[in-house]
Each structure stands twice: as C-alpha cells, then as structure tokens.
Design a protein around this motif. Structure first.
Motif, PDB file in Angstrom:
ATOM      1  N   GLN A 120     -11.725  -0.977 -13.638  1.00  0.00           N
ATOM      2  CA  GLN A 120     -11.539  -0.290 -12.366  1.00  0.00           C
ATOM      3  C   GLN A 120     -12.226  -1.043 -11.231  1.00  0.00           C
ATOM      4  N   SER A 168     -10.177  -4.079 -10.420  1.00  0.00           N
ATOM      5  CA  SER A 168      -8.955  -3.706  -9.700  1.00  0.00           C
ATOM      6  C   SER A 168      -9.264  -3.424  -8.233  1.00  0.00           C
ATOM      7  N   TYR A 179      -7.872  -5.661  -5.007  1.00  0.00           N
ATOM      8  CA  TYR A 179      -7.154  -5.007  -3.912  1.00  0.00           C
ATOM      9  C   TYR A 179      -7.796  -5.339  -2.567  1.00  0.00           C
ATOM     10  N   SER A 196      -2.920 -11.416  -7.734  1.00  0.00           N
ATOM     11  CA  SER A 196      -3.598 -10.146  -7.982  1.00  0.00           C
ATOM     12  C   SER A 196      -2.778  -9.262  -8.917  1.00  0.00           C
ATOM     13  N   ARG A 212      -3.965  -7.925 -12.623  1.00  0.00           N
ATOM     14  CA  ARG A 212      -4.013  -6.504 -12.966  1.00  0.00           C
ATOM     15  C   ARG A 212      -3.179  -6.209 -14.217  1.00  0.00           C
ATOM     16  N   ARG A 213      -2.028  -6.869 -14.338  1.00  0.00           N
ATOM     17  CA  ARG A 213      -1.212  -6.683 -15.547  1.00  0.00           C
ATOM     18  C   ARG A 213      -1.942  -7.227 -16.782  1.00  0.00           C
TER      19      ARG A 213
END
Length: 258
Positions: free
Chosen positions: A188, A191, A195, A249, A253-254
C-alpha cells in the motif's frame, strides 16, 4: 437478496452537493456564448495552428532531452525524499508515540500539504536560488505532507495482532514493527508513492514556470517569446514523459499484485 436502504445522511449529502453545483453555475459569470462564438473559435484555431510543425532541430532536441531528464530527476528525487520523510512522520501521526505528538504531527502534515508545490517553490527559490534544487525541495515538502497522512492512515488501519504477538514473545518494538506491521502495509505504501510520483512528474513540469528548471522553464521561456514551434516540442516531451511514467507505474503496481 434485499438491498440495504439508502441512509438519510447520504441523501442529504448528495442533495447538498447538487445545490452547491447549481449555486456555482448561478454565481459565476460563465460566458458560454462568447466562448463558442465564431471569433473565439477562429482565434483558438489560429493559436493552435502556430504550434505546427514542432521544432525538430537536433540541437534543440538535445536541449529538450536534457530538460526532460532534469524534470524526471526532480520528480524522482523529490518523491523519494518525501517517502522517507512521510514514513518518519507517519509513526507519530498514527498515534504510536502518544496522542499529543499525534495531534502536533497531524497539524504539521496538514500545513505542508495545504501549500501548493508552486508556492513552496516560489518561497524556496529565495533560499536555494533558481534551478532544479528549489523545485526538488518544493516537491519533497508538499509530498511529505500528502504521503505522511496516507501512511499514517494505513498504519492506523493495520491489524495490530501480528505485531502484538511478536511483542508478547519478547520482540522489541522496532523489530515487531519491521517484521509484522511494515510487511503488511508495504504494498500500500509503495502504491501511494508511485501514485504521487505520477503527480509529481506533472508538478515538476509546472514548477519550471517560477524558475525551478526542467521542461517547465523551457516552456515558459519559449511561450514568452511566442516561439510556438519550440514550445510545441517541449509540450510533446512533457506528454511523452508523463505517459512513460504512467506506464511504468502501472506495470509496477501489477507486479506487486502478483
């Protein structure tokens, strides 16, 4: 299956937002007729046509590429510093070091993120001078407030049982945090950081307007001289940089989800 009834508070909130939108349209002097007039459309068309074709001279492309790397470095370094500072501030802001320190840290986080990056850059330019250093510091200060708040909320919402189990079995507070809590929230946190890096790419390009270097400073220079073709090349470089960072990004994330 019976659906849950809509709460009265939700309906009141939606009604309040609708009234706010209606009041905004009623209070603002929106000149739709002037915007869509033939003269306005013709002027806009002539202005956009001045950007074509973009400047493609090798010397100018090399200069644009250097500015692109400068913008990328500003955003990456500013985000990295903010992630470290945000994690350090998130510990007291989450209440782990006492309620009084939590309140003070929350006020600090609110203050740093309430001031836009452009204002931070304008103030830091006085101390750091023109160039990317002031822009990097401006991104770091503002993003520290944003990430610190997000990280603190993530810490507060983390289940305390794993860390408490390690503490009961004799682990120190630091060891319990590093081996129990941090692994739970690290995806988290990463991520959130990615972002904010995407947002800081755009912000770093804008910061050049006040002299913080990078593509933004090039764009301001050429627009002020009405050199539209050179400005078009800089804008294309901005779009390519944002698209590349967004794709990177998304891929990261994937990868984290798998």
């Amino acid at each position: 299956m019976k659906q849950a009834p809509v709460r009265l508070a939700t309906l009141l909130l939606l009604a309040g937002l609708l009234l706010l939108v209606i009041a905004s349209f009623a209070s603002l002097p929106l000149q739709w007729q002037a915007l869509l007039s033939a003269d306005a459309l013709r002027s806009a068309t002539e202005f956009v046509a001045g950007f074509a074709p973009p400047e493609t001279a090798p010397a100018f492309l090399d200069k644009t590429f250097v500015a692109l790397l400068e913008t990328l470095a500003m955003s990456a370094l500013g985000t990295g510093l903010a992630a470290i500072a945000g994690l350090m501030l998130a510990l007291p802001a989450s209440g782990r070091l006492g309620r009084s320190l939590r309140a003070v840290t929350r006020i600090l986080l609110n203050a740093t993120r309430s001031v836009p990056e452009l204002v931070w850059a304008a103030m830091l330019l006085i101390a750091a001078g023109l160039g990317p250093f002031a822009g990097t510091l401006a991104l770091a200060v503002h993003t520290s407030g944003v990430l610190g708040r997000l990280f603190a909320d993530a810490l507060e919402n983390t289940p305390p049982l794993p860390e408490a189990s390690l503490r009961i079995n004799g682990a120190s507070a630091l060891a319990a945090f590093l081996y129990a809590t941090l692994p739970q929230i690290s995806p988290q946190l990463l991520s959130y950081t990615l972002y904010r890096w995407e947002n800081n790419i755009r912000a770093a390009a804008v910061l050049g307007v006040v002299g913080a270097g990078g593509l933004g400073q090039m764009l301001k220079y050429h627009l002020s001289l009405f050199q539209m073709q050179q400005a078009a090349t800089v804008i294309i470089a901005m779009l390519l940089l944002v698209a590349a960072v967004d794709a990177l990004s998304f891929a990261l994330r994937r990868w984290m989800m798998h």
